[in-house]
Design an enzyme around this catalytic site. Structure first.
Site, PDB file in Angstrom:
ATOM      1  N   HIS A 165       0.866  -1.178   0.000  1.00 13.63           N
ATOM      2  CA  HIS A 165       0.000   0.000   0.000  1.00 13.63           C
ATOM      3  C   HIS A 165       0.910   1.238   0.000  1.00 13.63           C
ATOM      4  CE1 HIS A 165      -2.830   2.957   1.722  1.00 13.63           C
ATOM      5  NE2 HIS A 165      -3.807   2.132   1.382  1.00 13.63           N
TER       6      HIS A 165
ATOM      7  N   ASP B 140       2.720  -4.525   8.106  1.00 10.04           N
ATOM      8  CA  ASP B 140       1.546  -3.683   7.952  1.00 10.04           C
ATOM      9  C   ASP B 140       0.334  -4.596   8.141  1.00 10.04           C
ATOM     10  OD1 ASP B 140      -0.665  -2.400   6.992  1.00 10.04           O
ATOM     11  OD2 ASP B 140       0.243  -1.737   5.119  1.00 10.04           O
TER      12      ASP B 140
ATOM     13  N   GLN C 119      -4.859  -5.229   7.099  1.00  8.53           N
ATOM     14  CA  GLN C 119      -5.847  -6.199   6.606  1.00  8.53           C
ATOM     15  C   GLN C 119      -5.800  -7.509   7.384  1.00  8.53           C
ATOM     16  OE1 GLN C 119      -8.159  -5.272   4.722  1.00  8.53           O
ATOM     17  NE2 GLN C 119      -7.322  -3.411   3.844  1.00  8.53           N
TER      18      GLN C 119
ATOM     19  N   LYS D 202     -10.837  -0.280  10.210  1.00  7.75           N
ATOM     20  CA  LYS D 202     -11.041  -1.517   9.432  1.00  7.75           C
ATOM     21  C   LYS D 202     -11.426  -2.670  10.352  1.00  7.75           C
ATOM     22  CE  LYS D 202      -7.532   0.032   6.198  1.00  7.75           C
ATOM     23  NZ  LYS D 202      -8.003   0.232   4.825  1.00  7.75           N
TER      24      LYS D 202
ATOM     25  N   CYS E 257      -4.666   2.370  -3.772  1.00  6.31           N
ATOM     26  CA  CYS E 257      -3.425   2.890  -3.175  1.00  6.31           C
ATOM     27  C   CYS E 257      -2.286   1.888  -3.308  1.00  6.31           C
ATOM     28  CB  CYS E 257      -3.621   3.267  -1.711  1.00  6.31           C
ATOM     29  SG  CYS E 257      -4.771   4.608  -1.482  1.00  6.31           S
TER      30      CYS E 257
HETATM   31  N1  PMP Z   1      -1.951  -0.679   4.552  1.00  9.03           N
HETATM   32  C1  PMP Z   1      -2.926  -1.425   4.044  1.00  9.03           C
HETATM   33  C2  PMP Z   1      -2.624  -2.839   3.632  1.00  9.03           C
HETATM   34  C3  PMP Z   1      -4.211  -0.891   3.915  1.00  9.03           C
HETATM   35  O1  PMP Z   1      -5.195  -1.652   3.414  1.00  9.03           O
HETATM   36  C4  PMP Z   1      -4.447   0.438   4.299  1.00  9.03           C
HETATM   37  C5  PMP Z   1      -5.806   1.071   4.139  1.00  9.03           C
HETATM   38  N2  PMP Z   1      -6.371   0.878   2.871  1.00  9.03           N
HETATM   39  C6  PMP Z   1      -3.395   1.172   4.849  1.00  9.03           C
HETATM   40  C7  PMP Z   1      -2.153   0.583   4.950  1.00  9.03           C
HETATM   41  C8  PMP Z   1      -3.571   2.585   5.323  1.00  9.03           C
HETATM   42  O2  PMP Z   1      -4.442   2.623   6.405  1.00  9.03           O
HETATM   43  P1  PMP Z   1      -5.012   4.006   6.934  1.00  9.03           P
HETATM   44  O3  PMP Z   1      -5.468   4.770   5.736  1.00  9.03           O
HETATM   45  O4  PMP Z   1      -6.133   3.596   7.838  1.00  9.03           O
HETATM   46  O5  PMP Z   1      -3.902   4.679   7.678  1.00  9.03           O
END
Ligand code: PMP
Length: 404
Positions: free
Chosen positions: A118, A195, A198, A221, A362
């Protein structure tokens, strides 16, 4: 699993019809229990934490710290003091990059990422690398969309100081062999950040078992509110890390001549914290574990994994559909449809009360890897059902007729 839709006021349309929400990987819907807990914390229970001498503030402080303990037990951390409350995973990664990275990564050092990260696990490292003169390497993927650990093991060198990988891909749902990645990182003396955005909502987490050094996730999430996330770091690492933001609450003593800083985790929580969000995150974890039942998070994984398999089987019957990622994954299915832009598909599905995500999620370097600008993504949560899949399939059939 029992049908949980009734617990989630967000799972109906304005007209009161069922809303087939298949975008939980972006953000989850909230159960009424979490909404109520947050409303109470903002209403009759509201007060600041850590400073007030009056009873309500003391009570809020106790509950705030209880939430920290709840998070620690949720991820089997060794100590509550390893839990830093941040705004979200993005902020957690930026904190590590600026604080730990600023002290431990220098010119000539290397940082290992992967092709499926991401943007929030790419850009903070690029900013750090640019600042200190470090290099970034990219671990490629296997044909079925997993981080290639054979390659990782063969290509890590002593120049690598950090390996930062998604525990679960937000596009493909593929699950990292985290223990193996940690072993590879540690064998050359590097640290590893996972990270967990998920994985936290759908997998059992045990920091000692994963053997990572840093772990981040976002509350929104995990059936909790936005504006709250967690950074876990090994106690000895956190103890040695300098503060990254200055202000109230993170100090020991301030004079104009010299300021000394408080211990971790307070050292990393400058300013009035996200009081109501922390209380609501506690409620969200309680709710999630209560639904998971005796088998704990494993049953949530099994529920979503079964939906993934069923979706892939159903979509696999369409000649026009190309499925990405592994057959068995954590709650996420990405696909493309020949001749139909994912945005058009998303718009047609919306007319059927089916909400999917369409875009690069993203993860533009991953889109580049597949040579596509975007995918359609269906992602599941603990409230998702086979009805949601049936509605998705009906919408795709209609789309096919329109574009036929
Ligand atoms: N890493 C992953 C794998 C994600 O799915 C996301 C959110 N789509 C993020 C990082 C970023 O999370 P946040 O926008 O809640 O900070």
């Amino acid at each position: 699993m029992r049908d949980l839709r009734a617990d989630f006021p967000g799972l109906v349309t304005g007209e009161g019809a069922a809303w087939h929400y298949l975008d939980t990987a972006a953000t989850s819907q909230k159960p009424q229990k979490v909404i109520d807990a947050m409303a109470r914390a903002m209403g009759e229970d509201y007060a600041t934490v850590h400073r007030g001498v009056y009873a309500r503030s003391a009570d809020m402080t106790r509950r705030f710290e209880q939430a920290r303990s709840r998070v620690a037990s949720f991820i089997s951390a060794k100590n509550d003091s390893e839990i830093v409350f941040v705004r979200g995973a993005t902020e957690g990664i930026n904190l590590v990059a600026q604080s730990w990275g600023g002290m431990n990564i220098a010119a000539g050092d290397r940082i290992m990422l992967s092709q499926l990260e991401h943007h929030s696990n790419i850009v903070p490292w690029q900013m750090l690398a640019e600042r200190v003169g470090a290099q970034i390497d990219i671990c490629p993927l296997t044909d079925d969309g997993r981080i290639d650990l054979d390659w990782l093991e063969a290509n890590l060198t002593e120049q690598h100081k950090l390996v930062a990988l998604a525990h679960v891909s937000n596009v493909l749902g593929s699950v990292l062999g985290a223990k193996r990645a940690a072993k590879a990182a540690h064998s050359i003396g590097a640290k590893i950040l996972l990270d967990g955005c998920q994985s936290a909502p759908r997998m059992r987490l045990d920091m000692a078992e994963l053997d990572c050094d840093f772990f981040v996730f976002s509350g929104h999430k995990l059936y909790g509110p936005t504006g709250i996330g967690v950074l876990w770091a090994r106690e000895e690492l956190l103890e040695a890390m300098p503060p990254w933001q200055g202000g109230g609450a993170m100090i020991e003593r301030v004079t104009f001549e010299k300021t000394t800083y408080g211990p971790a985790p307070q050292r990393f929580e400058a300013g009035t914290p996200m009081i109501t969000e922390v209380i609501a995150l506690h409620a969200a974890i309680d709710y999630t574990l209560a639904q998971a039942g005796e088998d704990g998070m494993a049953s949530l994984y099994a529920h979503e994994n079964a939906l993934v398999r069923e979706t892939r089987e159903a979509l696999g019957r369409f000649n026009s559909i190309r499925l990405l990622g592994p057959d068995s994954s954590a709650g996420i299915v990405s696909f493309t449809m020949e001749g139909v832009h994912p945005h058009d598909l998303g718009t047609i599905l919306d007319e059927e009360n089916v909400a999917i995500r369409a875009g690069h999620h993203c993860a533009q370097p991953l889109m580049d890897h597949y040579g596509i600008p975007a995918t359609a993504r269906a992602s599941f949560g603990l409230y998702s059902t086979q009805d949601d899949i049936a509605a998705l399939v009906r919408g795709i059939e209609r789309t096919q007729k329109i574009f036929g």
